[in-house]
Motif scaffolding. Structure first.
Motif, mmCIF file in Angstrom:
data_model
loop_
_atom_site.group_PDB
_atom_site.id
_atom_site.type_symbol
_atom_site.label_atom_id
_atom_site.label_comp_id
_atom_site.label_asym_id
_atom_site.label_seq_id
_atom_site.Cartn_x
_atom_site.Cartn_y
_atom_site.Cartn_z
ATOM 1 N N HIS A 37 0.825 -1.207 0.000
ATOM 2 C CA HIS A 37 0.000 0.000 0.000
ATOM 3 C C HIS A 37 0.855 1.251 0.000
ATOM 4 O O HIS A 37 2.029 1.208 0.383
ATOM 5 C CB HIS A 37 -0.910 0.054 1.245
ATOM 6 N N THR A 38 0.241 2.333 -0.405
ATOM 7 C CA THR A 38 0.810 3.660 -0.237
ATOM 8 C C THR A 38 -0.300 4.568 0.276
ATOM 9 O O THR A 38 -1.478 4.346 -0.023
ATOM 10 C CB THR A 38 1.396 4.204 -1.554
ATOM 11 N N SER A 39 0.072 5.554 1.060
ATOM 12 C CA SER A 39 -0.947 6.406 1.688
ATOM 13 C C SER A 39 -1.355 7.579 0.820
ATOM 14 O O SER A 39 -2.259 8.329 1.177
ATOM 15 C CB SER A 39 -0.421 6.919 3.033
ATOM 16 N N GLN A 40 -0.698 7.758 -0.332
ATOM 17 C CA GLN A 40 -1.022 8.860 -1.226
ATOM 18 C C GLN A 40 -1.606 8.341 -2.542
ATOM 19 O O GLN A 40 -1.241 7.249 -2.995
ATOM 20 C CB GLN A 40 0.235 9.679 -1.538
ATOM 21 N N PRO A 41 -2.507 9.095 -3.168
ATOM 22 C CA PRO A 41 -2.986 8.706 -4.499
ATOM 23 C C PRO A 41 -1.815 8.519 -5.456
ATOM 24 O O PRO A 41 -0.838 9.266 -5.404
ATOM 25 C CB PRO A 41 -3.871 9.882 -4.908
ATOM 26 N N VAL A 42 -1.908 7.534 -6.323
ATOM 27 C CA VAL A 42 -0.779 7.166 -7.183
ATOM 28 C C VAL A 42 -0.874 7.889 -8.522
ATOM 29 O O VAL A 42 -1.837 7.715 -9.273
ATOM 30 C CB VAL A 42 -0.735 5.647 -7.406
ATOM 31 N N ASP A 43 0.141 8.675 -8.839
ATOM 32 C CA ASP A 43 0.187 9.393 -10.104
ATOM 33 C C ASP A 43 0.311 8.434 -11.288
ATOM 34 O O ASP A 43 0.808 7.314 -11.150
ATOM 35 C CB ASP A 43 1.374 10.355 -10.123
ATOM 36 N N PHE A 44 -0.101 8.917 -12.444
ATOM 37 C CA PHE A 44 0.039 8.159 -13.691
ATOM 38 C C PHE A 44 1.402 8.504 -14.299
ATOM 39 O O PHE A 44 1.508 9.075 -15.379
ATOM 40 C CB PHE A 44 -1.104 8.505 -14.641
ATOM 41 N N ASP A 45 2.471 8.143 -13.588
ATOM 42 C CA ASP A 45 3.809 8.577 -13.969
ATOM 43 C C ASP A 45 4.745 7.425 -14.317
ATOM 44 O O ASP A 45 5.909 7.648 -14.641
ATOM 45 C CB ASP A 45 4.427 9.413 -12.845
ATOM 46 N N ASN A 46 4.249 6.182 -14.231
ATOM 47 C CA ASN A 46 5.060 4.994 -14.529
ATOM 48 C C ASN A 46 6.281 4.860 -13.624
ATOM 49 O O ASN A 46 7.219 4.122 -13.955
ATOM 50 C CB ASN A 46 5.515 4.996 -15.998
ATOM 51 N N LYS A 47 6.287 5.539 -12.482
ATOM 52 C CA LYS A 47 7.404 5.436 -11.549
ATOM 53 C C LYS A 47 7.032 4.507 -10.401
ATOM 54 O O LYS A 47 6.062 4.777 -9.686
ATOM 55 C CB LYS A 47 7.767 6.820 -10.996
ATOM 56 N N PRO A 48 7.783 3.405 -10.211
ATOM 57 C CA PRO A 48 7.447 2.467 -9.136
ATOM 58 C C PRO A 48 7.475 3.132 -7.766
ATOM 59 O O PRO A 48 8.316 4.003 -7.504
ATOM 60 C CB PRO A 48 8.543 1.398 -9.249
ATOM 61 N N ILE A 49 6.559 2.733 -6.921
ATOM 62 C CA ILE A 49 6.569 3.159 -5.519
ATOM 63 C C ILE A 49 7.517 2.214 -4.807
ATOM 64 O O ILE A 49 7.206 1.035 -4.618
ATOM 65 C CB ILE A 49 5.153 3.115 -4.939
ATOM 66 N N GLN A 50 8.680 2.706 -4.438
ATOM 67 C CA GLN A 50 9.739 1.844 -3.939
ATOM 68 C C GLN A 50 10.704 2.632 -3.071
ATOM 69 O O GLN A 50 10.736 3.858 -3.096
ATOM 70 C CB GLN A 50 10.517 1.253 -5.115
ATOM 71 N N THR A 51 11.485 1.905 -2.301
ATOM 72 C CA THR A 51 12.610 2.470 -1.575
ATOM 73 C C THR A 51 13.573 1.321 -1.314
ATOM 74 O O THR A 51 13.410 0.239 -1.868
ATOM 75 C CB THR A 51 12.158 3.167 -0.282
ATOM 76 N N THR A 52 14.593 1.556 -0.509
ATOM 77 C CA THR A 52 15.546 0.500 -0.183
ATOM 78 C C THR A 52 15.595 0.287 1.324
ATOM 79 O O THR A 52 15.193 1.160 2.103
ATOM 80 C CB THR A 52 16.958 0.844 -0.677
#
Length: 368
Positions: A290-305
């Motif tokens: 999950h993510t707590s923010q609406p997901v943009d249509f930007d093709n950028k993965p929601i990720q971190t390390t």
């Protein structure tokens, strides 16, 4: 005056995916806006005025009349009133059919590619639900399926992949799982971590189990705390799917279906789980459910390390006692539909209800 035009969720998604210019106008009360919204939308707190038939409710709004406008509200009724007012002002305007309730099923994707596998991140942009398709050597595995099964079918076809396995990180409380439907359609094994209360046939997963997918190994890591069965999936020693245990900027809530004493016990489990995950290689990429923010249509993965989480998620710097105390203080209110969704997911059947009605609203899975 002609009736206001409407636009459905799929069409608006296509506009946003293709970069078509559009002004999206949120006319809901501010409290609803704070809960969830459409990425890139403009907010004007006009709902109450529109409800009172105030014809000046949208006065002072200056948008480019060469660009289409889409109005939206919670269910799609008051946005029709707004659309008619803007239409009278010369705008090319549409009202979003079914409003945010319909938008809860909107989705987009992003991809991560590696030598031996790729991952497609499916994002329910309104609810922030994230699910994954892992593909290696034309074999696919889907984890935490939260979208209508047609979304996954589309990608299986385009990738020319065979669906080998379905799995969940845990029994979810904010969305209805579509994994069982996909498993039955493809006659594929459906993996669920233990201990769980699922009332349908599945293949049990436990800590240390391994799944071969194409050219890679997926390792099962038991990560209890959010729920007793919560599990993470280590993919090719590069990617960690953490479910609702660990997010890019927070951790999972341990209170669902638990009294205060049980929530404290689960908080202790969560603390130990997170400490274990933080010992993993700092370069491993974390992909949450999950993510707590609406997901943009930007093709950028929601990720971190792992390394970034160690450095930036403050709650993980606390000792066990402080962590438990802080968690208990920050637990967000439990949405009214969560327990009903859990029961449907335990049963594995939601054919008797309308998913849009039960799933409406943002998720509240994270504590930061």
């Amino acid at each position: 005056m002609a009736e206001a035009k409407t636009i459905d969720t799929n069409t608006l998604c296509t506009w946003l995916e293709t970069g078509q210019p559009v002004s999206i106008l949120d006319i809901r009360p501010l409290a609803e806006r704070m809960e969830w919204y459409i990425p890139g939308s403009i907010h004007i707190n006009a709902y109450d005025k529109l409800k009172k038939n105030d014809t000046e409710a949208l006065n002072g709004l200056h948008l480019d009349k060469a660009i289409p406008v889409v109005t939206f509200c919670a269910g799609g009724r008051m946005s029709l009133v707004a659309a008619k007012l803007l239409q009278a002002q010369g705008y090319n305007v549409f009202s979003l059919d079914a409003g945010m309730k319909g938008w809860s099923l909107a989705w987009n994707t992003a991809e991560l590619a590696f030598d031996k596998f790729k991952i497609i991140q499916f994002r329910r942009t309104g609810k922030g639900c994230l699910s994954y398709m892992i593909i290696s050597k034309n074999e696919a595995m889907v984890i935490d399926a939260s979208l209508n099964i047609e979304a996954y079918e589309k990608y299986l076809l385009s990738e020319k992949a065979v669906l080998k396995y379905l799995a969940e990180t845990h029994i979810h409380a904010d969305h209805l799982s579509r994994s069982k439907q996909l498993a039955e359609l493809h006659n594929a094994p459906f993996y669920l971590p233990i201990p769980n209360k699922a009332a349908f046939k599945h293949t049990a997963l436990k800590d240390g189990d391994k799944i071969q997918l194409g050219k890679i190994i997926i390792e099962i890591i038991s990560t209890p705390g959010h729920t007793a069965e919560s599990t993470s999936y280590l993919i090719g020693n590069k990617i960690l799917l953490t479910g609702d245990t660990l997010f890019i900027n927070g951790v999972g809530r341990p209170d669902l279906k638990a009294n205060n004493e049980e929530a404290i016990h689960k908080s202790k489990l969560l603390y130990n789980t997170l400490q274990k995950l933080l010992t993993l290689d700092e370069n491993i990429t974390v992909l949450p459910a999950h993510t707590s923010q609406p997901v943009d249509f930007d093709n950028k993965p929601i990720q971190t390390t792992i390394g970034s989480i160690r450095q930036n998620v403050a709650i993980l710097q606390l000792n066990e006692e402080e962590f438990i105390k802080t968690i208990q203080q920050r637990i967000p209110p439990t949405p009214a539909n969560y327990l009903a969704i859990v029961e449907k997911n335990i049963k594995g059947d939601f054919s008797d209800i309308n998913p849009v009605d039960l799933e409406a609203g943002a998720n509240r899975c994270a504590i930061s």
